[in-house]
Scaffold this active site. Sequence first.
Site, PDB file in Angstrom:
ATOM      1  N   SER A 217      62.658  10.215  -0.846  1.00 48.51           N
ATOM      2  CA  SER A 217      63.686  10.909  -0.077  1.00 48.51           C
ATOM      3  C   SER A 217      63.265  10.980   1.389  1.00 48.51           C
ATOM      4  O   SER A 217      63.053   9.943   2.007  1.00 48.51           O
ATOM      5  CB  SER A 217      63.959  12.291  -0.687  1.00 48.51           C
ATOM      6  OG  SER A 217      65.152  12.850  -0.187  1.00 48.51           O
ATOM      7  N   GLU A 330      71.978   8.799  -8.076  1.00 50.00           N
ATOM      8  CA  GLU A 330      71.475   9.628  -6.973  1.00 50.00           C
ATOM      9  C   GLU A 330      72.383  10.802  -6.656  1.00 50.00           C
ATOM     10  O   GLU A 330      71.939  11.924  -6.423  1.00 50.00           O
ATOM     11  CB  GLU A 330      71.315   8.763  -5.705  1.00 50.00           C
ATOM     12  CG  GLU A 330      70.243   7.713  -5.777  1.00 50.00           C
ATOM     13  CD  GLU A 330      68.871   8.238  -5.404  1.00 50.00           C
ATOM     14  OE1 GLU A 330      68.738   9.458  -5.183  1.00 50.00           O
ATOM     15  OE2 GLU A 330      67.936   7.426  -5.339  1.00 50.00           O
ATOM     16  N   HIS A 438      68.803  11.910  -8.126  1.00 46.67           N
ATOM     17  CA  HIS A 438      67.847  11.979  -7.028  1.00 46.67           C
ATOM     18  C   HIS A 438      66.610  12.769  -7.433  1.00 46.67           C
ATOM     19  O   HIS A 438      66.711  13.798  -8.105  1.00 46.67           O
ATOM     20  CB  HIS A 438      68.530  12.655  -5.821  1.00 46.67           C
ATOM     21  CG  HIS A 438      67.783  12.560  -4.538  1.00 46.67           C
ATOM     22  ND1 HIS A 438      67.459  11.370  -3.948  1.00 46.67           N
ATOM     23  CD2 HIS A 438      67.301  13.526  -3.704  1.00 46.67           C
ATOM     24  CE1 HIS A 438      66.813  11.589  -2.815  1.00 46.67           C
ATOM     25  NE2 HIS A 438      66.703  12.891  -2.651  1.00 46.67           N
TER      26      HIS A 438
END
Length: 526
Positions: A217, A330, A438
């Site tokens: 990320s 995600e 995610h």
Amino acid sequence: MIRRVIIGITALAAVLVAPAPAPAESATAQHSALVRTDTGWVRGETTTEGWQFLGIPYAQPPVGGLRWKSPQPVRPWQGVRTAQDFGNRCVQTASWDPGYDRPSHTEDCLDLNVYVPEGVGRRPVMVWLHGGGLTAGAGEDVVPDTFARQTGAVVVTVNYRLGAMGFLATAGLDGEARDGVSGNFGMLDQQAALRWVRANIARFGGDPGRVTIAGESAGGRSVCTQMASPTAKGLYRAGIVESGAYGNCAARTRPTAVAAGAAFAKKVGCAELSTACLRGKSAEEILAAQAGFDWGPVVGGAFLPVQPFEAYAKGAAARVPVLNGANQDEGRMFAFAQFDSTGTPLTAERYPSVVKAVWGADLGERVLQRYPSADYPSPTLAYGTAFGDYLMACPALRLGGVLASRGPVYSYEFADRTSPPFASLRNLGTSFDFGATHVNEVQYLFKHFGLTTPLNAEQRTLSRQMIQYWGSFIRGGVPRAAGQPGMPDRTGPVLSLRTASQGGNTLSTTVHQEHRCDLWDSAVPR
């Protein structure tokens, strides 16, 4: 993690003791947890996985006159410094993540942690840059001791300045704007940590010539940025970008960042951008005022002359091997946080207006045609699919394409939809179907937040395979796992990572189509 990642993406002292008598300088040389760094001795501790050294300072505390300054070298200390506890987390708000129930107002936070596996010889090194939207998180968010043992790598995790403390840009604080330093303090912290690694890691059994920078990320975005920064040249030999290509890794322009800095200064009560005024504000005041601003690196100047994708395309970036990818679902975490977690699941009636509010009337209409809510179990999942494709999946594929012309790039997609939600989501007690959302891949590589993830037998097998892929890459080779297909180089197939009952690890040529990247690529400004 939910709140800290969304904010970042959408805006997105130690005890000294008497000197010890000349112990061994390498942790692995005589199985010692006592190591001499270039600024003094540190005492770590032995674990079942090897050795760990926690909370080692790599730069002076950025306090007082050093706030919003480039990181400065650590002053040497006398005696032996205990390195058995994590250092302070950099200034940030509380969050839902395990252990983050209180905010941190501590600026003395530029520390790193070193995990050393058993054995002798020079080991490859991985430096992990944590996620958290550049506004939250810490090096302690992952405990990679088992990863270090299984891969034979020395692993370093790093704290760096966050939010306004790390990314305030102004027209000039003590001349810091002249060379592109202003607005990039957090990124420069990362480079200072890498310089510490180059100078010291051999004493821990690591090879300073085989350093891989990695992150997920905002940590992946940091890797993306560092690979385009000339001032990071020579500090690493490879990069790993996990879900970090969002926004095409783009940095803020200097005019935009300086304007935001002026607005922030006014909000915190320093309308004239006075250095004395800004540095006179408490960390609590800075933290309260930073909400609502986009914090991240700034393009222009010696640190980052041009945008990362432009640097890659022009051959102006580091020509190093890269392992790059994203997760299949995600966007589900973001959709859940926006709608279902607040008790207002997205309805079919609201779906069109929400889509057009995010992407505008024209693109929004095309999104509605390609992601009709009736095709999904719920409108929230329809929106989450579109948002994830737009934000993460297609930018990751785009990054792979632009990197392919300047060196090996290995592409993966974490697609284990059976994966348990990572700890922050598990603690919510929701039945929401997060799939391969995610952050979920992180728990397959490390102890996320120091916790053991409840993986079943198939998932544990996939975890071991992923660690083998990552490990072989860190050691300097093609990402491989025993009995599994190799991770493809350059453009073309993508290695899809799944449990055996879901098809196993396979080479896919349809990932681009599955994420409707023709739609999202056409919407990228040229």
